[in-house]
Design a protein around this motif. Structure first.
Motif, PDB file in Angstrom:
ATOM      1  N   ASN A 167     -37.091  -0.772 -45.659  1.00 41.93           N
ATOM      2  CA  ASN A 167     -37.391   0.477 -46.357  1.00 41.93           C
ATOM      3  C   ASN A 167     -37.002   1.684 -45.506  1.00 41.93           C
ATOM      4  OD1 ASN A 167     -38.382   1.567 -48.820  1.00 41.93           O
ATOM      5  ND2 ASN A 167     -40.229   2.254 -47.769  1.00 41.93           N
ATOM      6  N   TYR A 168     -37.187   1.559 -44.195  1.00 45.21           N
ATOM      7  CA  TYR A 168     -36.781   2.617 -43.268  1.00 45.21           C
ATOM      8  C   TYR A 168     -35.270   2.858 -43.367  1.00 45.21           C
ATOM      9  CZ  TYR A 168     -35.597   4.668 -38.682  1.00 45.21           C
ATOM     10  OH  TYR A 168     -35.099   5.447 -37.674  1.00 45.21           O
ATOM     11  N   ARG A 169     -34.497   1.770 -43.385  1.00 40.59           N
ATOM     12  CA  ARG A 169     -33.050   1.894 -43.529  1.00 40.59           C
ATOM     13  C   ARG A 169     -32.691   2.542 -44.865  1.00 40.59           C
ATOM     14  NH1 ARG A 169     -32.457  -4.315 -41.814  1.00 40.59           N
ATOM     15  NH2 ARG A 169     -32.233  -4.122 -39.536  1.00 40.59           N
ATOM     16  N   ILE A 184     -41.361   2.513 -35.780  1.00 41.21           N
ATOM     17  CA  ILE A 184     -39.977   2.040 -35.682  1.00 41.21           C
ATOM     18  C   ILE A 184     -39.166   2.934 -34.746  1.00 41.21           C
ATOM     19  CG2 ILE A 184     -37.846   1.639 -36.976  1.00 41.21           C
ATOM     20  CD1 ILE A 184     -39.543   0.867 -39.368  1.00 41.21           C
ATOM     21  N   THR A 185     -39.310   4.241 -34.894  1.00 40.89           N
ATOM     22  CA  THR A 185     -38.533   5.157 -34.044  1.00 40.89           C
ATOM     23  C   THR A 185     -38.934   5.035 -32.581  1.00 40.89           C
ATOM     24  OG1 THR A 185     -40.103   6.937 -34.567  1.00 40.89           O
ATOM     25  CG2 THR A 185     -38.112   6.801 -35.909  1.00 40.89           C
ATOM     26  N   THR A 226     -43.509   9.179 -40.584  1.00 43.35           N
ATOM     27  CA  THR A 226     -43.937   8.014 -41.359  1.00 43.35           C
ATOM     28  C   THR A 226     -43.555   6.703 -40.675  1.00 43.35           C
ATOM     29  OG1 THR A 226     -43.708   9.298 -43.395  1.00 43.35           O
ATOM     30  CG2 THR A 226     -43.798   6.898 -43.619  1.00 43.35           C
ATOM     31  N   PHE A 227     -42.381   6.692 -40.056  1.00 42.05           N
ATOM     32  CA  PHE A 227     -41.912   5.464 -39.401  1.00 42.05           C
ATOM     33  C   PHE A 227     -41.916   5.633 -37.879  1.00 42.05           C
ATOM     34  CE2 PHE A 227     -40.021   5.386 -43.646  1.00 42.05           C
ATOM     35  CZ  PHE A 227     -40.350   4.102 -44.067  1.00 42.05           C
ATOM     36  N   GLN A 282     -33.265   6.260 -44.757  1.00 42.91           N
ATOM     37  CA  GLN A 282     -32.210   6.928 -44.001  1.00 42.91           C
ATOM     38  C   GLN A 282     -30.926   7.055 -44.812  1.00 42.91           C
ATOM     39  OE1 GLN A 282     -32.098   4.580 -40.288  1.00 42.91           O
ATOM     40  NE2 GLN A 282     -32.785   6.428 -39.245  1.00 42.91           N
ATOM     41  N   ARG A 332     -40.695  -3.420 -44.017  1.00 41.14           N
ATOM     42  CA  ARG A 332     -40.867  -2.034 -43.577  1.00 41.14           C
ATOM     43  C   ARG A 332     -39.579  -1.510 -42.942  1.00 41.14           C
ATOM     44  NH1 ARG A 332     -44.274   2.054 -42.584  1.00 41.14           N
ATOM     45  NH2 ARG A 332     -44.404   3.046 -40.535  1.00 41.14           N
ATOM     46  N   VAL A 373     -39.605  11.415 -42.235  1.00 42.09           N
ATOM     47  CA  VAL A 373     -39.236  10.033 -41.906  1.00 42.09           C
ATOM     48  C   VAL A 373     -39.689   9.691 -40.492  1.00 42.09           C
ATOM     49  CG1 VAL A 373     -37.290   8.477 -41.510  1.00 42.09           C
ATOM     50  CG2 VAL A 373     -37.309   9.958 -43.516  1.00 42.09           C
ATOM     51  N   GLU A 400     -45.145   4.835 -48.676  1.00 46.64           N
ATOM     52  CA  GLU A 400     -44.324   5.352 -47.576  1.00 46.64           C
ATOM     53  C   GLU A 400     -43.547   6.593 -48.019  1.00 46.64           C
ATOM     54  OE1 GLU A 400     -43.404   1.315 -44.943  1.00 46.64           O
ATOM     55  OE2 GLU A 400     -42.141   1.821 -46.648  1.00 46.64           O
TER      56      GLU A 400
END
Length: 365
Positions: A321-323, A283-284, A279-280, A326, A318, A276, A139
């Motif tokens: 990892n996103y958090r 989620i967004t 890649t995510f 950020q 996942r 970001v 990621e």
């Protein structure tokens, strides 16, 4: 060989003609020639010119006017040079505008961009299918690729060491939706045709990944020659040593160019949030349905992301990892803002001191 085997194309030729005229008029230079920086050895660099390879170094003026090290000539750059004679080192006077730039946060406490490569079209994210396989690291590499303006390709190497290749493919595709995922084994000569599909004339393909992932082996495999040294990895933990110690370009079959880079134990991100978001994206997209626009996805009422985790639509690891990404980028942004404020105060103080002493800091060229 000449620059034509190292990516020189109609695109760069057109940019060169236009850029050269304006640069010569403003800087007063003449007899400029194009070259590409193909290897960096510290004090000196290796260039490819119309007439072949040549050693070179940045001019004193270029070093003086560039404050940011990331703007200095780097591997992959097209540069303007002069050659005093047939044997002396070439002098680099300027860097042509870059088509893309791959960067990371430099090691250490200072917030600073470290340039990895420039003018890359495709980035092979090499991840070995052994004990070192890690989707969280993948990621990070995807964020770096998207933020750099290049097209990422996930390359799962050493498939001969994996007992469940399909499961690993599913994991990679889960964190890289829409990104090509290629499984290869140089030892068994599998997957080569899929890699060669990206070796188009004039294209530059860079390889990045952790030490021991097999980048240098891929370069040798596609080159058909031992152009890079390779070393075995430890069997107990699949860790490798830094075989590649510098970045270097290699022409492949007189059409594409491969750029090998040293392995990275740790990838600290240099990002403007573009990477970001790409890649995510899953989620967004879901986050658009959160009740609050500034939702942090950590216990707020009506959080669509946490609801997706609970129902199995998103994996908790996942999202965590996103958090983490950020928080890391927010911390980096704060450090960069602090550095700029300090630089501004220092510049203002210096200017006042110079004004009192009556000394002018202007430099005439």
């Amino acid at each position: 060989m000449s620059i034509h085997e190292y990516g020189w194309s109609d695109y760069w030729n057109g940019h060169w003609d236009q850029w050269k005229q304006s640069f010569e008029e403003s800087a007063g230079h003449s007899q400029l020639r194009p070259a590409r920086l193909i290897a960096d050895y510290g004090q000196k660099v290796k260039l490819i010119t119309m007439d072949g390879e040549r050693w070179g170094a940045a001019s004193g003026k270029l070093r003086h006017i560039i404050d940011d090290p990331a703007e200095m000539p780097a591997v992959g750059d097209w540069v303007a040079i002069t050659t005093p004679d047939e044997v002396s080192d070439a002098v680099i006077h300027a860097v042509l505008p870059r088509k893309s730039r791959i960067s990371r946060q430099a090691a250490g406490f200072e917030t600073k961009e470290q340039l990895i490569a420039t003018n890359v079209d495709t980035l092979f994210l090499v991840n070995a299918l052994n004990h070192d396989f890690n989707v969280r690291r993948l990621e990070r590499y995807l964020i770096m690729a998207w933020n750099s303006g290049v097209n990422p390709v996930v390359v799962l190497s050493k498939s001969d060491l994996c007992d469940d290749v399909e499961a690993r493919i599913a994991e990679a595709e889960g964190v890289a939706p829409g990104v090509p995922v290629i499984v290869i084994s140089a030892l068994q000569n599998e997957g080569r045709e899929q890699l060669e599909a990206f070796l188009q004339p004039g294209c530059t393909i860079a390889l990045t990944g952790s030490s021991g992932s097999g980048k240098s082996t891929i370069v040798n495999w596609l080159s058909g020659a031992e152009v890079q040294l390779t070393q075995d990895v430890r069997e107990e933990d699949s860790r490798g040593r830094h075989t590649t110690t510098h970045r270097q370009l290699f022409p492949i079959a007189k059409q594409a160019v491969l750029l090998d880079t040293p392995g990275m134990r740790e990838l600290n991100l240099w990002d403007d949030s573009t990477g970001v978001a790409h890649t995510f994206a899953d989620i967004t997209d879901i986050a658009q349905n959160c009740r609050f626009a500034d939702c942090k996805h950590k216990g707020e009422a009506g959080c669509a992301v946490e609801e997706a985790v609970q129902t199995g639509g998103l994996s908790e690891s996942r999202v965590n990892n996103y958090r983490k990404m950020q928080r890391e980028l927010e911390y980096q942004a704060r450090k960069e803002a602090d550095r700029r404020r300090k630089d501004s105060r220092t510049s203002t103080t210096t200017g006042r001191r110079d004004q009192r002493s009556g000394w002018r800091r202007d430099v005439e060229w």
